[in-house]
Design a protein around this motif. Structure first.
Motif, PDB file in Angstrom:
ATOM      1  N   ARG A   1       0.559  -1.166   0.057  1.00 11.64           N
ATOM      2  CA  ARG A   1       0.147  -0.171  -0.269  1.00 11.64           C
ATOM      3  C   ARG A   1       1.245   1.616   0.369  1.00 11.64           C
ATOM      4  N   LEU A   2       1.556   1.352   0.947  1.00  9.84           N
ATOM      5  CA  LEU A   2       3.125   2.123   0.624  1.00  9.84           C
ATOM      6  C   LEU A   2       3.213   2.375  -0.525  1.00  9.84           C
ATOM      7  N   LYS A   3       3.662   1.203  -1.593  1.00 11.55           N
ATOM      8  CA  LYS A   3       4.686   1.013  -3.126  1.00 11.55           C
ATOM      9  C   LYS A   3       2.973   2.216  -3.908  1.00 11.55           C
ATOM     10  N   ARG A   4       2.125   1.713  -3.539  1.00 10.03           N
ATOM     11  CA  ARG A   4       0.971   2.421  -4.639  1.00 10.03           C
ATOM     12  C   ARG A   4       0.995   4.234  -4.384  1.00 10.03           C
ATOM     13  N   HIS A   5       0.751   4.214  -2.764  1.00  7.77           N
ATOM     14  CA  HIS A   5       0.763   5.916  -2.231  1.00  7.77           C
ATOM     15  C   HIS A   5       2.017   6.763  -3.003  1.00  7.77           C
ATOM     16  N   PHE A   6       3.233   5.435  -2.822  1.00  7.40           N
ATOM     17  CA  PHE A   6       4.054   6.840  -3.247  1.00  7.40           C
ATOM     18  C   PHE A   6       3.617   6.784  -4.534  1.00  7.40           C
ATOM     19  N   LEU A   7       3.168   6.279  -5.544  1.00  8.52           N
ATOM     20  CA  LEU A   7       2.914   6.678  -6.760  1.00  8.52           C
ATOM     21  C   LEU A   7       2.866   7.336  -6.901  1.00  8.52           C
ATOM     22  N   THR A   8       1.503   8.435  -5.927  1.00 12.38           N
ATOM     23  CA  THR A   8       0.718  10.308  -5.935  1.00 12.38           C
ATOM     24  C   THR A   8       1.854  11.114  -6.375  1.00 12.38           C
ATOM     25  N   HIS A   9       3.105  10.905  -5.535  1.00 17.02           N
ATOM     26  CA  HIS A   9       4.020  11.524  -5.373  1.00 17.02           C
ATOM     27  C   HIS A   9       4.895  11.629  -6.352  1.00 17.02           C
ATOM     28  N   THR A  10       5.040  10.464  -7.552  1.00 14.07           N
ATOM     29  CA  THR A  10       6.179  10.630  -8.152  1.00 14.07           C
ATOM     30  C   THR A  10       5.441  11.264  -9.683  1.00 14.07           C
ATOM     31  N   GLY A  11       3.523  11.101  -9.606  1.00 13.56           N
ATOM     32  CA  GLY A  11       3.225  11.131 -10.646  1.00 13.56           C
ATOM     33  C   GLY A  11       3.186   9.851 -11.918  1.00 13.56           C
ATOM     34  N   ARG A  12       4.281   8.954 -11.459  1.00 15.91           N
ATOM     35  CA  ARG A  12       4.871   7.877 -12.399  1.00 15.91           C
ATOM     36  C   ARG A  12       3.155   7.438 -13.172  1.00 15.91           C
ATOM     37  N   ARG A  13       2.861   7.534 -14.329  1.00 20.21           N
ATOM     38  CA  ARG A  13       1.112   6.630 -14.824  1.00 20.21           C
ATOM     39  C   ARG A  13       1.950   5.986 -15.841  1.00 20.21           C
ATOM     40  N   PRO A  14       2.433   4.205 -15.618  1.00 20.38           N
ATOM     41  CA  PRO A  14       2.472   3.451 -16.403  1.00 20.38           C
ATOM     42  C   PRO A  14       1.758   2.846 -17.215  1.00 20.38           C
ATOM     43  N   HIS A  15       0.909   2.291 -16.847  1.00 23.29           N
ATOM     44  CA  HIS A  15      -1.190   2.205 -17.326  1.00 23.29           C
ATOM     45  C   HIS A  15      -1.781   3.290 -18.447  1.00 23.29           C
ATOM     46  N   GLN A  16      -1.688   2.717 -19.971  1.00 19.65           N
ATOM     47  CA  GLN A  16      -2.674   3.290 -20.061  1.00 19.65           C
ATOM     48  C   GLN A  16      -3.800   2.632 -20.993  1.00 19.65           C
ATOM     49  N   CYS A  17      -5.065   3.638 -21.475  1.00 21.34           N
ATOM     50  CA  CYS A  17      -5.817   2.658 -21.952  1.00 21.34           C
ATOM     51  C   CYS A  17      -5.210   2.566 -23.707  1.00 21.34           C
ATOM     52  N   THR A  18      -5.560   1.817 -24.266  1.00 19.98           N
ATOM     53  CA  THR A  18      -5.699   1.881 -25.961  1.00 19.98           C
ATOM     54  C   THR A  18      -6.832   2.181 -26.291  1.00 19.98           C
ATOM     55  N   TYR A  19      -7.689   3.089 -25.807  1.00 18.85           N
ATOM     56  CA  TYR A  19      -8.539   3.444 -26.370  1.00 18.85           C
ATOM     57  C   TYR A  19      -8.711   4.950 -27.063  1.00 18.85           C
ATOM     58  N   CYS A  20      -7.971   5.950 -25.611  1.00 25.67           N
ATOM     59  CA  CYS A  20      -8.247   6.696 -25.283  1.00 25.67           C
ATOM     60  C   CYS A  20      -6.804   7.212 -24.611  1.00 25.67           C
ATOM     61  N   LYS A  21      -6.313   6.764 -24.706  1.00 29.26           N
ATOM     62  CA  LYS A  21      -4.280   6.947 -24.593  1.00 29.26           C
ATOM     63  C   LYS A  21      -4.271   7.471 -22.768  1.00 29.26           C
ATOM     64  N   LYS A  22      -5.815   7.741 -22.056  1.00 24.89           N
ATOM     65  CA  LYS A  22      -5.578   8.282 -20.351  1.00 24.89           C
ATOM     66  C   LYS A  22      -4.733   6.613 -19.630  1.00 24.89           C
ATOM     67  N   ARG A  23      -3.685   7.807 -18.830  1.00 19.77           N
ATOM     68  CA  ARG A  23      -2.447   6.563 -17.811  1.00 19.77           C
ATOM     69  C   ARG A  23      -2.838   6.749 -16.740  1.00 19.77           C
ATOM     70  N   PHE A  24      -2.723   5.847 -16.416  1.00 16.74           N
ATOM     71  CA  PHE A  24      -2.944   5.554 -14.636  1.00 16.74           C
ATOM     72  C   PHE A  24      -1.664   5.089 -14.120  1.00 16.74           C
ATOM     73  N   ALA A  25      -1.346   5.670 -12.581  1.00 13.84           N
ATOM     74  CA  ALA A  25      -0.414   4.698 -11.651  1.00 13.84           C
ATOM     75  C   ALA A  25      -0.989   3.271 -11.702  1.00 13.84           C
TER      76      ALA A  25
END
Length: 122
Positions: free
Chosen positions: A18-42
């Motif tokens: 859960r800490l690792k997941r939370h930490f992404l909010t500080h890095t801004g890293r969003r490695p998962h991208q929607c193939t339909y609309c290109k929106k990105r997710f952490a």
């Protein structure tokens, strides 16, 4: 019980994952991208839920009325319509609600009314 604390904001978590997941909010890293609309997710799980907007997939079905939902949490809340369960109770008036959001809304309105009533007695 071990606690894992974020070095950036000092928020604590009971699990390292859960800490690792939370930490992404500080890095801004969003490695998962929607193939339909290109929106990105952490988180991949957030992408999976998002893709259902495009596909129309509703994998969670009510056993009572067959209504379908994109998220299990929405099915759980819906089920309360059939069971009558209202687990969120106002500490002031004892009125109960099926969702936490409805209790919060009630509390805001009630608080506003209580303040107005108090002022009218002064």
């Amino acid at each position: 019980m071990d606690e894992y604390t974020c070095a950036v904001c000092m928020k604590s978590f009971s699990k390292k994952s859960r800490l690792k997941r939370h930490f992404l909010t500080h890095t801004g890293r969003r490695p998962h991208q929607c193939t339909y609309c290109k929106k990105r997710f952490a988180q991949k799980s957030d992408l999976v839920m998002h893709v259902r907007i495009h596909t129309g997939e509703r994998p969670f079905q009510c056993k009572i009325c067959d209504k379908r939902f994109t998220q299990k949490v929405h099915l759980n809340v819906h089920t309360r319509v059939h069971t009558g369960e209202r687990p969120y109770k106002c500490k002031i008036c004892e009125k109960s609600f099926a969702t936490k959001a409805n209790l919060k809304s009630h509390s805001r309105v009630r608080s506003s009314r209580d303040i107005q009533s108090y002022r009218s007695f002064q």
